[in-house]
Enzyme design. Structure first.
Site, mmCIF file in Angstrom:
data_model
loop_
_atom_site.group_PDB
_atom_site.id
_atom_site.type_symbol
_atom_site.label_atom_id
_atom_site.label_comp_id
_atom_site.label_asym_id
_atom_site.label_seq_id
_atom_site.Cartn_x
_atom_site.Cartn_y
_atom_site.Cartn_z
ATOM 1 N N GLU A 40 -1.630 5.294 7.500
ATOM 2 C CA GLU A 40 -1.887 4.190 6.575
ATOM 3 C C GLU A 40 -3.262 4.314 5.920
ATOM 4 O OE1 GLU A 40 0.129 2.178 5.309
ATOM 5 O OE2 GLU A 40 1.836 2.541 6.616
ATOM 6 N N GLN A 45 -4.738 4.699 -1.689
ATOM 7 C CA GLN A 45 -5.143 5.346 -2.951
ATOM 8 C C GLN A 45 -4.764 6.822 -3.043
ATOM 9 O OE1 GLN A 45 -8.311 3.713 -1.601
ATOM 10 N NE2 GLN A 45 -8.527 2.050 -3.045
ATOM 11 N N THR A 46 -3.834 7.272 -2.211
ATOM 12 C CA THR A 46 -3.474 8.693 -2.231
ATOM 13 C C THR A 46 -1.954 8.846 -2.135
ATOM 14 O OG1 THR A 46 -5.514 9.019 -0.983
ATOM 15 C CG2 THR A 46 -4.110 10.926 -1.234
ATOM 16 N N LEU A 83 -9.529 14.774 0.133
ATOM 17 C CA LEU A 83 -8.758 13.521 0.051
ATOM 18 C C LEU A 83 -9.532 12.420 -0.674
ATOM 19 C CD1 LEU A 83 -6.915 12.722 3.414
ATOM 20 C CD2 LEU A 83 -5.911 12.961 1.168
ATOM 21 N N TYR A 123 -3.869 -5.436 5.008
ATOM 22 C CA TYR A 123 -2.691 -4.586 4.787
ATOM 23 C C TYR A 123 -2.483 -3.631 5.971
ATOM 24 C CZ TYR A 123 0.102 -0.641 3.575
ATOM 25 O OH TYR A 123 1.039 0.341 3.651
ATOM 26 N N ASP A 141 0.403 -4.457 -0.040
ATOM 27 C CA ASP A 141 -0.508 -3.655 -0.861
ATOM 28 C C ASP A 141 -0.065 -3.793 -2.325
ATOM 29 O OD1 ASP A 141 1.817 -2.216 -1.023
ATOM 30 O OD2 ASP A 141 0.958 -0.302 -0.400
ATOM 31 N N CYS A 195 10.830 0.879 -7.856
ATOM 32 C CA CYS A 195 10.176 -0.150 -8.668
ATOM 33 C C CYS A 195 8.747 0.318 -8.978
ATOM 34 C CB CYS A 195 10.173 -1.480 -7.907
ATOM 35 S SG CYS A 195 9.791 -2.873 -8.960
ATOM 36 N N CYS A 202 15.682 0.259 -12.597
ATOM 37 C CA CYS A 202 16.439 -0.928 -12.183
ATOM 38 C C CYS A 202 17.907 -0.617 -11.863
ATOM 39 C CB CYS A 202 16.351 -2.009 -13.259
ATOM 40 S SG CYS A 202 14.659 -2.576 -13.494
ATOM 41 N N CYS A 211 17.306 -9.731 -9.250
ATOM 42 C CA CYS A 211 15.886 -9.564 -9.598
ATOM 43 C C CYS A 211 15.588 -10.383 -10.858
ATOM 44 C CB CYS A 211 15.569 -8.085 -9.837
ATOM 45 S SG CYS A 211 13.913 -7.848 -10.500
HETATM 46 S S1 SF4 Z 1 15.527 -4.495 -10.433
HETATM 47 FE FE1 SF4 Z 1 13.609 -5.591 -10.108
HETATM 48 S S2 SF4 Z 1 12.889 -4.899 -8.120
HETATM 49 FE FE2 SF4 Z 1 14.462 -3.463 -8.786
HETATM 50 S S3 SF4 Z 1 13.341 -1.828 -9.864
HETATM 51 FE FE3 SF4 Z 1 13.942 -3.323 -11.407
HETATM 52 S S4 SF4 Z 1 12.175 -4.678 -11.553
HETATM 53 FE FE4 SF4 Z 1 11.981 -3.585 -9.640
#
Ligand code: SF4
Length: 405
Positions: A40, A45-46, A83, A123, A141, A195, A202, A211
């Site tokens: 973690e 950031q990597t 890193l 986090y 995060d 996402c 989507c 969503c």
């Molecule tokens: S449907 Fe919603 S949660 Fe799924 S990738 Fe698209 S924007 Fe993201």
């Protein structure tokens, strides 16, 4: 559909999807809290692809909390070399020392104790508690804030701490019973693979049906995030000083102070130009270039007693930290000969700007003597092979490799 049903749909579908597709990553071999902790910290950031080889070699070298706690800091920094964000490595080792001393080398199944370790924020403690101990703690995060902002169409600015707290509460309410570790990893996995920030996929998304951002066509507008201030520019000039005589084939490097930016790492000697001289790095008159050569020479001489003569431009390079942007120019430089310092700096100016030696000598005057040594304060002569043991930030590693190639 009721809000509660929309939440249940999200948790169930996401968990089912993750259990089918989860990537075979080295830190997922078991739930050892130390392994989770290291992964973690490295993943902050990597990118995952970048982290994998570092993680494997780090775990080979420091397979337990105790091994990490007892290792010399230089070795830990060396394993982290490339890193970036080196304070992560220092904090990780400080945390390991604490676990070794206070908890016998075993990461405790205790949220407050884990959250109190150096370098462990909300986090990371959530990730360790949920993944290693399956405790129902959220691990929020940037990825998770993006996914939840979109799914629930949240318009709060995710740069604000209050938004993060709100999203943490929401994420906690979504954790299915007995599946905290998998669910939190599923959220992270969705943010990393589906996402994504610029172009969310989507269509294959397991939660697309409900969503809110997708249903209202706002998936690329969310999350709302105010822009952070751009990093402050610093203009720096550096010298690659080639050794001679007993230091032939070596280069002069120095170690940074024990605290602050890039603490304890090694670097080429460099200085920051005053703001009103910043343009010297892009466009400088011969006289200004001579002054720059003199500044570099004086810096090395003041620190080490060595006289050097900047000879020619080598390369320009940039390095961006989270809050500072170094714009650097590197000069090749030689050791001055056995002569007075003023003659030497004059020669430096003369070599860069094409003044005659006499003109340069009258323009630049210093008056101390040269003296070579293997280790001079925090400075040191190194050969190419020393780079295998001393930790360098990426920028200097790159320049030195280029120099030796
Ligand atoms: S449907 Fe919603 S949660 Fe799924 S990738 Fe698209 S924007 Fe993201």
């Amino acid at each position: 559909m009721e809000q509660e049903a929309i939440k249940t749909f999200f948790s169930t579908e996401l968990l089912g999807w993750y259990r089918l597709i989860k990537r075979d990553l080295p830190w997922r071999k078991n739930r050892d809290p130390y392994r989770v902790w290291v992964s973690e910290i490295m993943l902050q950031q990597t990118r995952v692809d970048t982290v994998i080889p570092y993680y494997n070699q780090f775990m080979d070298k420091f397979p337990s909390v105790t091994a990490l706690a007892n290792a010399p800091e230089t070795e830990v920094l060396k394993s982290w070399e490339g890193l970036g964000y080196y304070s992560r490595a220092r904090n990780l080792q400080a945390g390991a020392k604490e676990v070794a001393q206070r908890y016998g080398g075993i990461v405790p199944d205790d949220k407050a104790a884990v959250a109190g370790l150096k370098g462990v924020g909300p986090y990371t403690s959530g990730a360790i508690m949920s993944i290693a101990f399956n405790r129902p703690e959220p691990a929020v995060d940037g990825n998770v804030m993006r996914v939840l902002s979109r799914y629930f169409c949240l318009e709060d600015d995710i740069a604000k701490p209050s938004t993060r707290i709100g999203i943490e509460k929401l994420a906690a309410s979504l954790i299915p019973e007995g599946a905290a570790g998998d669910f939190n990893q599923a959220l992270m996995e969705l943010g990393a693979l589906v996402c994504t920030p610029k172009s969310p996929s989507c269509l294959p998304c397991p939660v697309m049906e409900h969503c809110a951002a997708r249903l209202s066509g706002r998936e690329t507008e969310l999350p709302i995030k105010t822009k952070a201030k751009p990093p402050r520019a610093e203009f720096r000039a550096a010298a690659i000083v080639a050794g001679s005589g007993e230091h032939a084939d070596k280069v002069l490097v120095r170690q940074r102070p024990a605290t602050g930016l890039l603490a304890q790492m090694w670097e080429l000697p460099h200085l920051e130009l005053p703001k009103d001289k910043a343009e010297w790095l892009s466009e400088a008159s011969p006289k200004e270039q001579g002054e720059l050569a003199e500044m570099i020479s004086r810096m090395v001489e003041t620190d080490t007693g060595l006289l050097i003569r900047p000879r020619s431009w080598f390369t320009d390079a940039d390095h961006i930290f989270s809050h500072i942007h170094w714009k650097m120019r590197f000069y090749l430089a030689d050791l001055g000969e056995e002569r007075s310092a003023s003659e030497d700096v004059a020669a430096a100016a003369s070599s860069l700007i094409g003044l005659t030696a006499a003109e340069a000598a009258s323009a630049y005057k210093v008056d101390s003597q040269a003296e070579e040594a293997e280790v001079i304060g925090t400075y040191r002569w190194i050969s190419k092979s020393d780079m295998e043991t001393l930790p360098f930030p990426n920028l200097f590693l790159r320049i030195l490799k280029q120099y030796w190639e």
